[in-house]
Write a protein that holds these residues in place. Structure first.
Motif, PDB file in Angstrom:
ATOM      1  N   THR A  39      10.874   9.612  -6.994  1.00  0.00           N
ATOM      2  CA  THR A  39      10.683   8.159  -6.940  1.00  0.00           C
ATOM      3  C   THR A  39       9.449   7.794  -6.117  1.00  0.00           C
ATOM      4  O   THR A  39       8.667   6.914  -6.489  1.00  0.00           O
ATOM      5  CB  THR A  39      11.934   7.505  -6.346  1.00  0.00           C
ATOM      6  OG1 THR A  39      13.077   7.860  -7.134  1.00  0.00           O
ATOM      7  CG2 THR A  39      11.805   5.997  -6.327  1.00  0.00           C
ATOM      8  N   ALA A  40       9.286   8.500  -4.996  1.00  0.00           N
ATOM      9  CA  ALA A  40       8.115   8.227  -4.158  1.00  0.00           C
ATOM     10  C   ALA A  40       6.822   8.564  -4.886  1.00  0.00           C
ATOM     11  O   ALA A  40       5.834   7.814  -4.812  1.00  0.00           O
ATOM     12  CB  ALA A  40       8.219   9.017  -2.863  1.00  0.00           C
ATOM     13  N   GLN A  41       6.795   9.668  -5.617  1.00  0.00           N
ATOM     14  CA  GLN A  41       5.586  10.022  -6.364  1.00  0.00           C
ATOM     15  C   GLN A  41       5.303   9.010  -7.467  1.00  0.00           C
ATOM     16  O   GLN A  41       4.148   8.658  -7.723  1.00  0.00           O
ATOM     17  CB  GLN A  41       5.758  11.420  -6.938  1.00  0.00           C
ATOM     18  CG  GLN A  41       5.777  12.526  -5.894  1.00  0.00           C
ATOM     19  CD  GLN A  41       6.025  13.886  -6.495  1.00  0.00           C
ATOM     20  OE1 GLN A  41       6.315  13.994  -7.696  1.00  0.00           O
ATOM     21  NE2 GLN A  41       5.919  14.927  -5.668  1.00  0.00           N
ATOM     22  N   SER A  42       6.362   8.537  -8.144  1.00  0.00           N
ATOM     23  CA  SER A  42       6.163   7.539  -9.204  1.00  0.00           C
ATOM     24  C   SER A  42       5.609   6.236  -8.638  1.00  0.00           C
ATOM     25  O   SER A  42       4.705   5.618  -9.217  1.00  0.00           O
ATOM     26  CB  SER A  42       7.488   7.295  -9.919  1.00  0.00           C
ATOM     27  OG  SER A  42       7.349   6.287 -10.896  1.00  0.00           O
ATOM     28  N   GLU A  43       6.129   5.807  -7.496  1.00  0.00           N
ATOM     29  CA  GLU A  43       5.616   4.584  -6.891  1.00  0.00           C
ATOM     30  C   GLU A  43       4.180   4.748  -6.409  1.00  0.00           C
ATOM     31  O   GLU A  43       3.380   3.812  -6.477  1.00  0.00           O
ATOM     32  CB  GLU A  43       6.522   4.188  -5.734  1.00  0.00           C
ATOM     33  CG  GLU A  43       7.903   3.721  -6.186  1.00  0.00           C
ATOM     34  CD  GLU A  43       8.778   3.344  -5.011  1.00  0.00           C
ATOM     35  OE1 GLU A  43       8.316   3.540  -3.869  1.00  0.00           O
ATOM     36  OE2 GLU A  43       9.895   2.856  -5.244  1.00  0.00           O
TER      37      GLU A  43
ATOM     38  N   ARG B 143       1.909   6.634  -7.823  1.00  0.00           N
ATOM     39  CA  ARG B 143       1.051   6.514  -9.018  1.00  0.00           C
ATOM     40  C   ARG B 143       0.948   5.075  -9.484  1.00  0.00           C
ATOM     41  O   ARG B 143      -0.127   4.621  -9.906  1.00  0.00           O
ATOM     42  CB  ARG B 143       1.602   7.414 -10.117  1.00  0.00           C
ATOM     43  CG  ARG B 143       1.415   8.896  -9.848  1.00  0.00           C
ATOM     44  CD  ARG B 143       1.687   9.712 -11.099  1.00  0.00           C
ATOM     45  NE  ARG B 143       3.089   9.591 -11.515  1.00  0.00           N
ATOM     46  CZ  ARG B 143       4.045  10.427 -11.131  1.00  0.00           C
ATOM     47  NH1 ARG B 143       3.743  11.440 -10.320  1.00  0.00           N
ATOM     48  NH2 ARG B 143       5.281  10.256 -11.552  1.00  0.00           N
ATOM     49  N   SER B 144       2.063   4.312  -9.444  1.00  0.00           N
ATOM     50  CA  SER B 144       2.014   2.908  -9.863  1.00  0.00           C
ATOM     51  C   SER B 144       1.124   2.080  -8.935  1.00  0.00           C
ATOM     52  O   SER B 144       0.369   1.200  -9.376  1.00  0.00           O
ATOM     53  CB  SER B 144       3.434   2.333  -9.877  1.00  0.00           C
ATOM     54  OG  SER B 144       4.252   3.038 -10.785  1.00  0.00           O
ATOM     55  N   ARG B 145       1.190   2.372  -7.635  1.00  0.00           N
ATOM     56  CA  ARG B 145       0.368   1.652  -6.671  1.00  0.00           C
ATOM     57  C   ARG B 145      -1.109   1.938  -6.900  1.00  0.00           C
ATOM     58  O   ARG B 145      -1.957   1.045  -6.829  1.00  0.00           O
ATOM     59  CB  ARG B 145       0.778   2.052  -5.258  1.00  0.00           C
ATOM     60  CG  ARG B 145       0.143   1.180  -4.176  1.00  0.00           C
ATOM     61  CD  ARG B 145       0.553   1.646  -2.785  1.00  0.00           C
ATOM     62  NE  ARG B 145       1.990   1.630  -2.639  1.00  0.00           N
ATOM     63  CZ  ARG B 145       2.722   2.716  -2.506  1.00  0.00           C
ATOM     64  NH1 ARG B 145       2.123   3.897  -2.475  1.00  0.00           N
ATOM     65  NH2 ARG B 145       4.026   2.629  -2.354  1.00  0.00           N
ATOM     66  N   ALA B 146      -1.419   3.192  -7.196  1.00  0.00           N
ATOM     67  CA  ALA B 146      -2.817   3.533  -7.459  1.00  0.00           C
ATOM     68  C   ALA B 146      -3.325   2.853  -8.720  1.00  0.00           C
ATOM     69  O   ALA B 146      -4.467   2.366  -8.778  1.00  0.00           O
ATOM     70  CB  ALA B 146      -2.951   5.052  -7.574  1.00  0.00           C
ATOM     71  N   ALA B 147      -2.471   2.773  -9.748  1.00  0.00           N
ATOM     72  CA  ALA B 147      -2.889   2.100 -10.982  1.00  0.00           C
ATOM     73  C   ALA B 147      -3.087   0.610 -10.757  1.00  0.00           C
ATOM     74  O   ALA B 147      -4.011  -0.010 -11.308  1.00  0.00           O
ATOM     75  CB  ALA B 147      -1.837   2.351 -12.075  1.00  0.00           C
ATOM     76  N   ALA B 148      -2.221   0.010  -9.936  1.00  0.00           N
ATOM     77  CA  ALA B 148      -2.356  -1.416  -9.666  1.00  0.00           C
ATOM     78  C   ALA B 148      -3.634  -1.714  -8.892  1.00  0.00           C
ATOM     79  O   ALA B 148      -4.325  -2.705  -9.155  1.00  0.00           O
ATOM     80  CB  ALA B 148      -1.131  -1.911  -8.892  1.00  0.00           C
ATOM     81  N   MET B 149      -3.957  -0.868  -7.926  1.00  0.00           N
ATOM     82  CA  MET B 149      -5.183  -1.071  -7.154  1.00  0.00           C
ATOM     83  C   MET B 149      -6.411  -0.906  -8.031  1.00  0.00           C
ATOM     84  O   MET B 149      -7.406  -1.622  -7.883  1.00  0.00           O
ATOM     85  CB  MET B 149      -5.220  -0.091  -5.982  1.00  0.00           C
ATOM     86  CG  MET B 149      -4.097  -0.311  -4.958  1.00  0.00           C
ATOM     87  SD  MET B 149      -4.162  -1.915  -4.161  1.00  0.00           S
ATOM     88  CE  MET B 149      -5.699  -1.767  -3.248  1.00  0.00           C
ATOM     89  N   ALA B 150      -6.321   0.061  -8.955  1.00  0.00           N
ATOM     90  CA  ALA B 150      -7.458   0.238  -9.864  1.00  0.00           C
ATOM     91  C   ALA B 150      -7.621  -0.966 -10.784  1.00  0.00           C
ATOM     92  O   ALA B 150      -8.733  -1.404 -11.083  1.00  0.00           O
ATOM     93  CB  ALA B 150      -7.266   1.508 -10.676  1.00  0.00           C
ATOM     94  N   ALA B 151      -6.514  -1.535 -11.247  1.00  0.00           N
ATOM     95  CA  ALA B 151      -6.602  -2.704 -12.123  1.00  0.00           C
ATOM     96  C   ALA B 151      -7.102  -3.932 -11.377  1.00  0.00           C
ATOM     97  O   ALA B 151      -7.760  -4.803 -11.939  1.00  0.00           O
ATOM     98  CB  ALA B 151      -5.226  -2.990 -12.737  1.00  0.00           C
TER      99      ALA B 151
END
Length: 387
Positions: free
Chosen positions: A337-341, A343-351
């Protein structure tokens, strides 16, 4: 003494001892096994109790994910229970798998291994080891008597070579008996007694707390079987070496030309083989002590191996309790769960940094699996900007 074994009396010292012990041991082992498994209500109650405890422990471990027991281990568990029940309820099965393996197999293996010595000897003493031992014992006894008669009154004072030869040959006669028939009979008696009480130790193999007693029983059986094996091998070699010496002693005794040097040399050879027998017996015990019972699931449990290696190095942290399988599963889910979050945080920052898009960062209070507290987690909500 049973009727089948009474015919072995007065068949020679070595021949009679070996045959009588073998006959009586087989009868005692079978009678003790049947009396313990069929005529003892205490043993039946013990078997039922241990089986109930074993099944309850297996069910508890599977239900609460304790230990390393898995559903895939069910066939092996059923096979182990079936094998134990077969060994403690059928004498024919127990005799074939346990008693004959420990009692007869070493003799047959020794006969195969010593076949070159027996075949090259022709009609020597090694061709038939039991008869050869009896003939060697009788020849040494008669030789000792002959040298004692020649020495006369000096037999106890060692004042003549004949007296020394008589004493040496007499002592060698005892060494020959105890290092051959004595050791073989002792190992057979050990196998017989352990066979009679064998079902009790086999049942104790079900529970982990009492499994050490079963391992000790197996080690004792293996030690007795290996002792029989090495003793027969050494007996054949000893008879092959002693054959020409005993022939010379017999010729000298019949020709009234006794040579003390020949008798002392033959006795010295027997002493050497007696010492070799002691060393081989100790070696058999050491080899039997190396037996280890494999633990179910030990090959797949890397954490268990790591903990065992740490404990062997004397690390004080090895005394800490190891997590259960359920706790390890929760930890793995928390890590995923921590790894998935992440990755989601990194994608959001990139967007958020991409041109033509406006992103607002909102702090949310989201619980994490396994956490005992709540901490703010950054999430991204992308809002499409009006152009």
């Amino acid at each position: 003494m049973s009727g089948a074994c009474t015919t072995l009396v007065d068949d020679g010292v070595i021949r009679g001892v070996i045959a009588t012990v073998d006959c009586q041991t087989r009868a005692y082992a079978q009678g003790g096994y049947i009396a313990l498994t069929s005529g003892s209500p205490v043993f039946q109650a013990l078997l039922t109790a241990l089986l109930s405890i074993f099944v309850a422990l297996i069910g508890y471990r599977m239900l609460f994910a304790r230990g390393d027991t898995r559903l895939s281990d069910a066939p092996w568990i059923a096979l182990r229970i079936g094998l134990i029940l077969a060994l403690v309820t059928s004498w024919s099965t127990f005799q074939t798998l346990v008693f004959d393996v420990a009692d007869r197999a070493p003799v047959e293996i020794a006969a195969i291994a010593s076949a070159p010595l027996q075949g090259s000897s022709g009609s020597s003493l090694a061709a038939r080891p039991v008869d050869g031992l009896q003939a060697a014992y009788e020849e040494l006894t008669q030789t000792a008597i002959a040298y004692g008669r020649v020495a006369g009154q000096d037999a106890k004072s060692y004042s003549s070579p004949q007296a020394a030869a008589a004493e040496a040959v007499g002592l060698a006669t005892g060494v020959l008996f105890f290092s051959s028939a004595g050791v073989i009979s002792a190992s057979k008696l050990t196998i017989g007694v352990l066979t009679a009480v064998g079902p009790l130790f086999i049942v104790l193999a079900l529970i982990e707390a009492t499994r050490g007693l079963f391992v000790g029983w197996v080690r004792a059986m293996v030690a007795a079987a290996l002792t029989t094996l090495v003793t027969w091998l050494l007996v054949v070699l000893m008879l092959t070496v002693l054959d020409p010496w005993l022939t010379t002693l017999a010729d000298q005794r019949r020709g009234q030309a006794l040579d003390p040097q020949t008798a002392i040399s033959a006795a010295a050879l027997i002493f050497v083989f007696g010492a070799g027998q002691m060393a081989l017996t100790l070696g058999a015990i050491v080899m039997a002590m190396s037996f280890r019972l494999p633990t179910l699931g030990s090959s797949r449990d890397s954490d268990g191996r790591t903990a065992g290696a740490t404990a062997a190095r004397g690390d004080p942290t090895s005394a800490l309790p190891q997590p259960s399988r359920a706790e390890r599963l929760a930890y793995e889910l928390q890590r995923d769960t921590a790894q998935s979050e992440t990755r989601s945080r990194a994608a959001a920052m990139a967007a958020a940094t991409s041109p033509g898009r406006q992103t607002s960062l909102v702090f949310e209070d989201r619980p994490r699996l396994g956490d005992t507290y709540r901490r703010p987690v950054v999430s991204a909500r992308r809002v499409e900007a009006a152009r």
